[in-house]
Design an enzyme around this catalytic site. Structure first.
Site, short mmCIF file in Angstrom:
data_model
loop_
_atom_site.label_atom_id
_atom_site.label_comp_id
_atom_site.label_asym_id
_atom_site.label_seq_id
_atom_site.Cartn_x
_atom_site.Cartn_y
_atom_site.Cartn_z
N PRO A 254 0.71 -1.78 -2.94
CA PRO A 254 -0.20 -0.66 -2.94
C PRO A 254 -1.72 -0.79 -2.66
O PRO A 254 -2.74 -0.55 -3.20
CB PRO A 254 -0.11 -0.18 -4.35
CG PRO A 254 0.12 -1.62 -4.98
CD PRO A 254 0.85 -2.49 -4.15
N CYS A 255 -1.72 -0.96 -1.34
CA CYS A 255 -3.32 -1.12 -0.84
C CYS A 255 -4.18 0.26 -0.92
O CYS A 255 -5.13 0.29 -0.94
CB CYS A 255 -3.48 -1.24 0.61
SG CYS A 255 -2.30 -0.38 1.88
#
Length: 290
Positions: A254-255
């Site tokens: 989850p950047c």
């Protein structure tokens, strides 16, 4: 080969070490590098990692891998490419080819000829989602406006690889990843089935960043500097941002949960509108899961 440091690096031993590695055909040992810049090996190792997010040896290895990939594309033979990249023998490259390239050097030189990428796509509220896998594991989870745009991304690294589209749900690995994406965004119940393996070419530093991102709880964000602190490299903020930008596993890594110091969104490989939508969706879903 002897290289004189630039004027800007001469007064900065860590920048000087970085430049010496960048310019050297054969990477110097830590001891040699430390003597060249006037630091002890342990001090150089610690300060280099703090600034650049990797050790001198890891940086040298990433540089050499870049040279190998470029040489494999341009040289007349694999042997020529191996030696041009600074490897002492082709056998060492073949022994580590899975780690370095995900395939043998000869296959990589042919643009992935002989390799097969299985992929599927589906339409989501975030746009089109594409999930792809090699025989070794999941290699991409991408978001885009349409399937053509996403399919072209698969062609860039291995242009000669065979690409096989499968219907959603017809491939166990692809279906499991799609289920994980859906669960992460509250579109379905979480699954107890194990995630498939991943097949990603990455530096040691990129892996450390991506693993740290998976530990950020849904509904929360962290600054780039907080992620750098979390991986023990507080000065590697820019390197953390580059690792986020190079992430190929949308949502699962989850950047989108990484923001600037002032709380503004910063960048996102798949567009700020999607980043904003992802964060809003997670904020909605998390209270329901408590």
């Amino acid at each position: 080969m002897s290289v004189s440091p630039s004027a800007s690096a001469a007064s900065d031993p860590i920048a000087q070490a970085h430049e010496l590695i960048s310019c050297a055909e054969d990477a110097p040992s830590l001891q040699t590098l430390a003597r060249s810049v006037g630091l002890s090996p342990s001090h150089l190792q610690r300060r280099f990692r703090a600034r650049y997010g990797m050790s001198p040896a890891e940086f040298a290895a990433s540089r050499r891998l870049g040279r190998l990939k470029a040489a494999l594309r341009d040289s007349e033979s694999v042997t020529d490419a191996v030696y041009a990249a600074g490897f002492g023998s082709s056998s060492r490259v073949y022994e580590k080819s899975d780690t370095l390239l995900g395939m043998t050097p000869a296959d990589y030189r042919r643009g992935g000829a002989g390799a097969t990428l299985r992929y599927t796509t589906l339409t989501t509220p975030l746009g089109v989602l594409l999930v792809a896998a090699t025989e070794r594991g999941i290699c991409a989870i991408l978001l885009g406006a349409d399937e053509d745009e996403l399919r072209s991304e698969l062609e860039r690294e291995f242009p000669a690889a065979q690409r096989e589209r499968v219907d959603a749900g017809r491939d166990e690995w692809l279906a499991r990843v799609i289920a994980e994406v859906h669960a992460n965004l509250g579109w379905s119940e979480a699954s107890d089935a194990p995630m498939p393996p991943f097949d990603l070419r990455a530096t040691a530093f990129q892996w450390r960043v991506w693993q740290a991102l998976t530990r950020i709880p849904a509904g929360e964000t962290r600054s780039y500097s907080a992620v750098a602190q979390a991986i023990g490299s507080p000065r590697a903020v820019r390197a953390v941002a580059r690792a986020c930008a190079s992430n190929r596993l949308a949502i699962v890594v989850p950047c989108h949960r990484v923001v600037r110091e002032d709380g503004s969104l910063g960048g996102y490989r798949w567009g700020l509108a999607r980043k904003r939508q992802l964060l809003a969706r997670e904020t909605e879903v998390v209270p329901q899961a408590i």
